[in-house]
Design an enzyme around this catalytic site. Sequence first.
Site, PDB file in Angstrom:
ATOM      1  N   HIS A 156       0.836  -1.222   0.000  1.00  0.00           N
ATOM      2  CA  HIS A 156       0.000   0.000   0.000  1.00  0.00           C
ATOM      3  C   HIS A 156       0.862   1.261   0.000  1.00  0.00           C
ATOM      4  O   HIS A 156       0.432   2.309   0.483  1.00  0.00           O
ATOM      5  CB  HIS A 156      -0.949   0.042   1.201  1.00  0.00           C
ATOM      6  CG  HIS A 156      -1.709  -1.226   1.424  1.00  0.00           C
ATOM      7  ND1 HIS A 156      -2.922  -1.490   0.834  1.00  0.00           N
ATOM      8  CD2 HIS A 156      -1.396  -2.333   2.160  1.00  0.00           C
ATOM      9  CE1 HIS A 156      -3.346  -2.694   1.222  1.00  0.00           C
ATOM     10  NE2 HIS A 156      -2.423  -3.229   2.003  1.00  0.00           N
ATOM     11  N   SER A 277      16.308  20.730 -15.946  1.00  0.00           N
ATOM     12  CA  SER A 277      15.129  21.545 -16.246  1.00  0.00           C
ATOM     13  C   SER A 277      15.595  22.801 -16.960  1.00  0.00           C
ATOM     14  O   SER A 277      16.701  23.287 -16.722  1.00  0.00           O
ATOM     15  CB  SER A 277      14.426  21.901 -14.948  1.00  0.00           C
ATOM     16  OG  SER A 277      13.701  23.103 -15.102  1.00  0.00           O
ATOM     17  N   LYS A 283      17.116  20.877 -10.692  1.00  0.00           N
ATOM     18  CA  LYS A 283      16.400  19.672 -11.095  1.00  0.00           C
ATOM     19  C   LYS A 283      17.259  18.644 -11.820  1.00  0.00           C
ATOM     20  O   LYS A 283      18.121  18.979 -12.609  1.00  0.00           O
ATOM     21  CB  LYS A 283      15.222  20.033 -12.023  1.00  0.00           C
ATOM     22  CG  LYS A 283      14.098  20.807 -11.363  1.00  0.00           C
ATOM     23  CD  LYS A 283      13.236  19.966 -10.424  1.00  0.00           C
ATOM     24  CE  LYS A 283      12.275  19.078 -11.148  1.00  0.00           C
ATOM     25  NZ  LYS A 283      11.251  19.795 -11.892  1.00  0.00           N
ATOM     26  N   ASN A 285      15.861  15.376 -13.728  1.00  0.00           N
ATOM     27  CA  ASN A 285      14.574  14.728 -13.987  1.00  0.00           C
ATOM     28  C   ASN A 285      14.724  13.320 -14.568  1.00  0.00           C
ATOM     29  O   ASN A 285      15.534  13.105 -15.468  1.00  0.00           O
ATOM     30  CB  ASN A 285      13.745  15.577 -14.957  1.00  0.00           C
ATOM     31  CG  ASN A 285      13.343  16.901 -14.353  1.00  0.00           C
ATOM     32  OD1 ASN A 285      13.167  17.017 -13.140  1.00  0.00           O
ATOM     33  ND2 ASN A 285      13.216  17.916 -15.187  1.00  0.00           N
ATOM     34  N   GLU A 290      10.162   8.115 -17.038  1.00  0.00           N
ATOM     35  CA  GLU A 290       8.795   8.610 -17.287  1.00  0.00           C
ATOM     36  C   GLU A 290       8.343   8.250 -18.703  1.00  0.00           C
ATOM     37  O   GLU A 290       7.183   7.895 -18.929  1.00  0.00           O
ATOM     38  CB  GLU A 290       8.742  10.121 -17.094  1.00  0.00           C
ATOM     39  CG  GLU A 290       8.962  10.547 -15.656  1.00  0.00           C
ATOM     40  CD  GLU A 290       9.187  12.049 -15.550  1.00  0.00           C
ATOM     41  OE1 GLU A 290       8.209  12.762 -15.333  1.00  0.00           O
ATOM     42  OE2 GLU A 290      10.331  12.498 -15.707  1.00  0.00           O
ATOM     43  N   GLN A 322      -4.168  -5.438 -43.525  1.00  0.00           N
ATOM     44  CA  GLN A 322      -2.969  -4.660 -43.852  1.00  0.00           C
ATOM     45  C   GLN A 322      -2.576  -3.741 -42.686  1.00  0.00           C
ATOM     46  O   GLN A 322      -1.417  -3.391 -42.523  1.00  0.00           O
ATOM     47  CB  GLN A 322      -3.241  -3.838 -45.119  1.00  0.00           C
ATOM     48  CG  GLN A 322      -2.129  -2.892 -45.519  1.00  0.00           C
ATOM     49  CD  GLN A 322      -2.320  -2.398 -46.949  1.00  0.00           C
ATOM     50  OE1 GLN A 322      -2.119  -3.137 -47.887  1.00  0.00           O
ATOM     51  NE2 GLN A 322      -2.711  -1.156 -47.092  1.00  0.00           N
ATOM     52  N   LYS A 325       0.285  -4.472 -39.442  1.00  0.00           N
ATOM     53  CA  LYS A 325       1.722  -4.284 -39.336  1.00  0.00           C
ATOM     54  C   LYS A 325       2.119  -3.012 -38.588  1.00  0.00           C
ATOM     55  O   LYS A 325       3.059  -3.012 -37.802  1.00  0.00           O
ATOM     56  CB  LYS A 325       2.367  -4.345 -40.725  1.00  0.00           C
ATOM     57  CG  LYS A 325       2.473  -5.797 -41.207  1.00  0.00           C
ATOM     58  CD  LYS A 325       2.858  -5.947 -42.639  1.00  0.00           C
ATOM     59  CE  LYS A 325       1.729  -5.665 -43.585  1.00  0.00           C
ATOM     60  NZ  LYS A 325       0.522  -6.516 -43.392  1.00  0.00           N
TER      61      LYS A 325
HETATM   62  N1  ARG Z   1      -0.299  -5.112 -48.566  1.00  0.00           N
HETATM   63  C1  ARG Z   1      -1.151  -6.199 -48.276  1.00  0.00           C
HETATM   64  C2  ARG Z   1      -1.220  -6.438 -46.765  1.00  0.00           C
HETATM   65  O1  ARG Z   1      -0.358  -6.007 -46.099  1.00  0.00           O
HETATM   66  C3  ARG Z   1      -0.676  -7.437 -48.956  1.00  0.00           C
HETATM   67  C4  ARG Z   1      -1.745  -8.431 -49.227  1.00  0.00           C
HETATM   68  C5  ARG Z   1      -2.656  -7.941 -50.275  1.00  0.00           C
HETATM   69  N2  ARG Z   1      -3.608  -8.922 -50.677  1.00  0.00           N
HETATM   70  C6  ARG Z   1      -4.699  -8.618 -51.367  1.00  0.00           C
HETATM   71  N3  ARG Z   1      -5.511  -9.583 -51.653  1.00  0.00           N
HETATM   72  N4  ARG Z   1      -4.949  -7.395 -51.754  1.00  0.00           N
HETATM   73  O2  ARG Z   1      -2.129  -7.031 -46.277  1.00  0.00           O
END
Ligand code: ARG
Length: 461
Positions: A156, A277, A283, A285, A290, A322, A325
Site C-alpha cells: 500500500h 530543467s 532539477k 529529472n 517517465e 494490412q 503491421k
Molecule cells: N499489402 C497487403 C497487406 O499487407 C498485402 C496483401 C494484399 N492482398 C490482397 N488480396 N490485396 O495485407
Amino acid sequence: MEKMWAGRTDGNTDKSADEFNSSIGTDSRMYRQDVAGSIAHAAMLAKQGIIRQDEADLITDGLVSILDDVAAGRLEIDPEAEDIHMFIEQKLTERIGQVGKKLHTARSRNDQVALDARLYLRDECAEIIRLLAGLAEALTGKAEEYKDAIMPGYTHLQRAQPVTFGHHLMSYVMMLLRDIDRVSDASARMNISPIGSCALAGTTYATDRAFEAEKLGFDGVCLNSIDGVSDRDFCVELAACAAIIMMHLSRLSEELVLWSSWEFGFVELSDSFTTGSSIMPQKKNPDMAELVRGKTGRVYGDLVTLLTLLKGLPLAYNKDMQEDKESIFDACDTVKACLGITRGMIGSMKARTDRMRKAAGEGFINATDLADYLVGKGMPFRDAYKISGRIVGECIARGFTLETFPLQSYAEFSPLFEQDVYEAINLDECVKRRASYGGTSPESVERQIAFARGRTETAVG
Ligand code: ARG
C-alpha cells in the site's frame, strides 16, 4: 505505371485511392523477408518442375541483386508503390524480363504477406529476448551489489517489512524471465509456414510446402490454407507479450521515479540517463523512466488495435489486415527501445544505501518481528500481534522507535520480554532470518541470482 492486377478493372485508380491503399511506408521494412521468401518459392517451383531450373536461377539472381541494392542504398524503395511485394516483383521483372512474371505462380500476396510477417516477427522475437536477457543481467548485477542493503519493503506504499534492495530488484528479474518464456512461446507458435496456402484454398499446382518451409527455417507448415492466410494470432500474441513487458517496465519506471525523488532519495540515476530543467537549476529529472512509463500506453493501444481490427473479420483475407503491421511493428519498436534504455538506466544507477537504511529504521517495519519474538516465547500469534500493535502506538505517542523503547516499558506489555528482544528486532537480523525459500535473506537472494544467471545465459545461448 499499369497495375500488376489490372485486368478485371482498368487499374486506373484515383490518386487518393492509391495513397490510401498503399502500405509501402510500413511494410518496406520486410524487404529482406520478402526476398528470402521469394527465393525459397522459386527453388520450390523449380524442384517441382513448375518452372525450369534456369528460370529459377535467373529469378534468384535478380532477387539477390535487388536485395543487395536496397541494402546498400543503391535502390530506393518507391514510396508510391502499393506494397513491398509489388515493388520487388515489379523490379524483378524490370531487371530480368518476362521470367520475373513466373515467380508469382502457386502463391498469392495473401500467403506472401503472412509469410513475410512471420519471418520478420520471428527475428523481432529473438531480438526482444536478447534485450530482455540484457536487462535481466543488469538488474541481477545490481542485486548482487546490493544484496545486503536494507530498505523498507512496502505494501500500500506504506513501510511494511525490511527487505534488501537486492531482493527487490530480483523480483523484477523474475518478471523478465517469464517475459522471455512468453516471447519464446510466441516465437515457437509463429514459426509455422503459411506459404502455399495461396489466396485461401491452396492450389492445383503440385507444390512442396514442406520443402519451402524448411528452406526458410520453419518448424512446420500450417495445415489449413484458410487459417494460413487469416491467422494473425501471432501478431496479437506478440503484442500481448509486449504489453506485459511494458507493464513490468512501467512499474519499475514508476519506482525509479519515486526512488530518485528528494522524498525517497533511495537511488541516484546517472547524468547519462536524466535531464535538467530549462528553468529550475536544481532539477535532475528522470525523463527516461517517465517516457518508458508513458510509452506503455501506446503498446497497450497497439494490442487493442490488433484485437479490434480482427474481431469482426469474416474469413479469409480482408484488406483490413494490412493495418496489422503498423501496430505490431510499433509495439516491437517501442518495447525494444524501452528495454535498451532501461538497461542503461539500471546499469548506471547508484543506490543510496544510507538513505534506504534510515527509512527502514523509521517505519516500525520490524513490528512483525516483535510479534514473532513473542510467538517464539510461546504466545499465540493473534495475541502477539495485538500487543505489538499497542507497543507501536505507545512508541509513536512517546517518540520512541522499537529499538529505543526501554525494556521496563516492554515489560509492562508482557512479562515475556527480555533483553534479547533487541536482537530480535535488529534490522540485519530481521532480514537474515527471513531465510525461507524465496525470502529476502542474502542467501536466498544469492540463490535467485544464480538461477537468473543460468536462465539468461541459456536464453541468449
Ligand atoms: N499489402 C497487403 C497487406 O499487407 C498485402 C496483401 C494484399 N492482398 C490482397 N488480396 N490485396 O495485407
